[in-house]
Design an enzyme around this catalytic site. Structure first.
Site, short mmCIF file in Angstrom:
data_model
loop_
_atom_site.label_atom_id
_atom_site.label_comp_id
_atom_site.label_asym_id
_atom_site.label_seq_id
_atom_site.Cartn_x
_atom_site.Cartn_y
_atom_site.Cartn_z
CG ASP A 62 -2.07 -0.95 1.12
OD1 ASP A 62 -2.29 -1.49 0.01
OD2 ASP A 62 -2.75 -1.19 2.14
CG ASP A 76 3.92 -7.41 11.05
OD1 ASP A 76 2.97 -7.55 10.25
OD2 ASP A 76 3.76 -7.10 12.25
CG ASP A 111 9.63 -5.76 11.88
OD1 ASP A 111 8.49 -6.01 11.43
OD2 ASP A 111 9.86 -5.59 13.08
CG ASP A 160 -3.23 -8.83 15.39
OD1 ASP A 160 -4.03 -8.17 16.09
OD2 ASP A 160 -2.04 -8.51 15.27
#
Length: 425
Positions: A99, A154, A156, A248
């Site tokens: 995005d 995610d 990272d 989540d």
């Protein structure tokens, strides 16, 4: 004089109510800490399950979803790490749910093209707008694939190559397991005092809270990264929803209410990052706290009505109300200061309250953080002592920082998703 006595009475009542809320949270955590110690002794005696059990039967297709927004420093590495997962190439699809509005997309497309040329199925998914934020991106990606299992990372986080091979057999062996959540490690654990404190707290969260609840078959949260979902569970729960910034947690609760449960996998752990500045850490914690409030407003009723045993229901309600400790700490701290001033700086009437708070703080801090510190061999006890003494001060700080926003969120204020900046990895 009458007004003074009235003020003292009001402040005393507020202080006692705050202590009751803190005691509720402390009791819930101490139950988990005691059960963790008992479970660990039982697991050691039994030898425990194999680290990476073999897969029996057909190897299923796995979709790996990587949500990203304006993170050029880390997007290349996460794509290459996902592509390095040890899973048959014809059974693996990687979706970069991008995005971004900066040059992240340019970097991502270059790397994706290179990986596709090397035989890895990489989809670079772009949307016209960020509607629904992360939940919206995940839902949009699901519409482009029919894979029965969806792994989520995610940007990272860097799973080891054998992650899917170690976790997927556990999901395949349990047809009512809706998801598997892996324990997360943190590569910048030792960067500074703040990351070390977060390390203690997150080790407690994963190893005691998550693992203990999962072993008991109780509700526990999906952490949004380092996990694998069964598509059937997502669909049975109604799919991803964007009403909360902790989508989540929301999905894990709806899946549990629909009859699914989660599996916690301690090894192999998945390395990620924690914020290394107070500003970014505060932003992350505020987002999590507000998200819990949003989810609690919608799910406390269904959880109370769920036909579960008492222990399971107590654990679920305890988990969902745990964040109430932050407003309680903030309000209790203000009440304590006012009480101290109104009584002419005389602490003697509050010795019982001081004793209760001290005992609760020490018991929870040690009970929740020392067993994981020892179990994971984090270092010498002297380093632990230097770190644990900072925890109460940071929790008080979080109470003051989070409480106003949490109260506003409970009253219906909409919270915007603000990502935590990631370091180069």
């Amino acid at each position: 004089m009458i007004l003074h006595r009235l003020l003292v009475s009001v402040v005393d009542i507020v202080l006692v109510l705050s202590i009751i809320v803190m005691a509720w949270a402390a009791f819930g955590l101490l139950v988990l800490a005691v059960r963790f110690v008992i479970d660990e002794r039982r697991v050691r005696q039994s030898g425990g399950p194999p680290a990476c059990p073999p897969i029996t039967g057909d190897v299923p297709h796995v979709l790996v979803q990587l949500p990203v927004f304006n993170e050029p420093a880390v997007v290349e590495n996460v794509l290459r790490t996902a592509a390095a997962l040890d899973w048959p190439r014809d059974k693996l699809t990687i979706q970069l749910l991008d995005d971004s509005t900066d040059d992240t997309s340019v970097i991502a497309e270059r790397v994706a093209a290179e990986l596709r040329a090397g035989g890895t199925d990489v989809q670079h998914v772009r949307r016209e707008d960020r509607s629904g934020f992360k939940a919206g991106a995940l839902a949009a990606g699901l519409e482009l694939s029919d894979a029965p299992y969806i792994a989520m990372l995610d940007v990272d986080f860097r799973p080891p190559a054998n992650w899917l091979k170690c976790v997927m057999p556990l999901l395949l062996a349990d047809p009512r397991a809706g998801f598997a959540q892996s324990r997360c490690e943190f590569v910048n654990y030792d960067t500074n005092w703040l990351t070390r404190v977060q390390g203690l707290l997150l080790d407690a969260h994963f190893l005691i809270e998550q693992q203990t609840r999962a072993r008991a078959g109780w509700l526990f949260q999906f952490n949004g990264t380092g996990g694998i979902w069964r598509r059937a569970a997502i669909e049975a729960a109604g799919g991803w929803s964007a009403y909360s910034i902790t989508e989540d947690l929301d999905l894990a609760i709806r899946a549990k209410l629909a009859g699914w449960h989660g599996i916690f996998v301690a090894e192999p752990a998945i390395p990620g990052q924690v914020p290394d500045t107070v500003r970014n850490w505060r932003r992350q914690q505020r987002r999590w706290s507000n998200g819990f409030v949003q989810v609690a407003r919608r799910t406390l009723g269904p959880l109370l009505r769920a036909p579960w045993p008492f222990a399971e229901k107590f654990s679920a309600i305890s988990m969902m109300t745990m964040q109430a400790v932050f407003p309680a700490i903030a309000i209790g701290f203000v009440a304590a200061v006012l009480a101290f001033l109104l009584r002419g700086l005389d602490l003697r009437p509050y010795i019982p309250e001081i004793a209760i708070i001290t005992i609760l703080t020490v018991a929870v801090a040690l009970g929740m953080t020392l067993p994981p510190y020892i179990a994971l061999k984090r270092g010498p006890i002297s380093r632990y002592v230097q770190t644990i003494v900072l925890v109460p001060f940071l929790v008080i700080y979080l109470g003051g920082a989070n409480a106003p926003k949490m109260i506003q969120t409970w009253r219906g204020r909409t919270e915007m998703f603000k990502r935590t900046p990631k370091l180069e990895a």
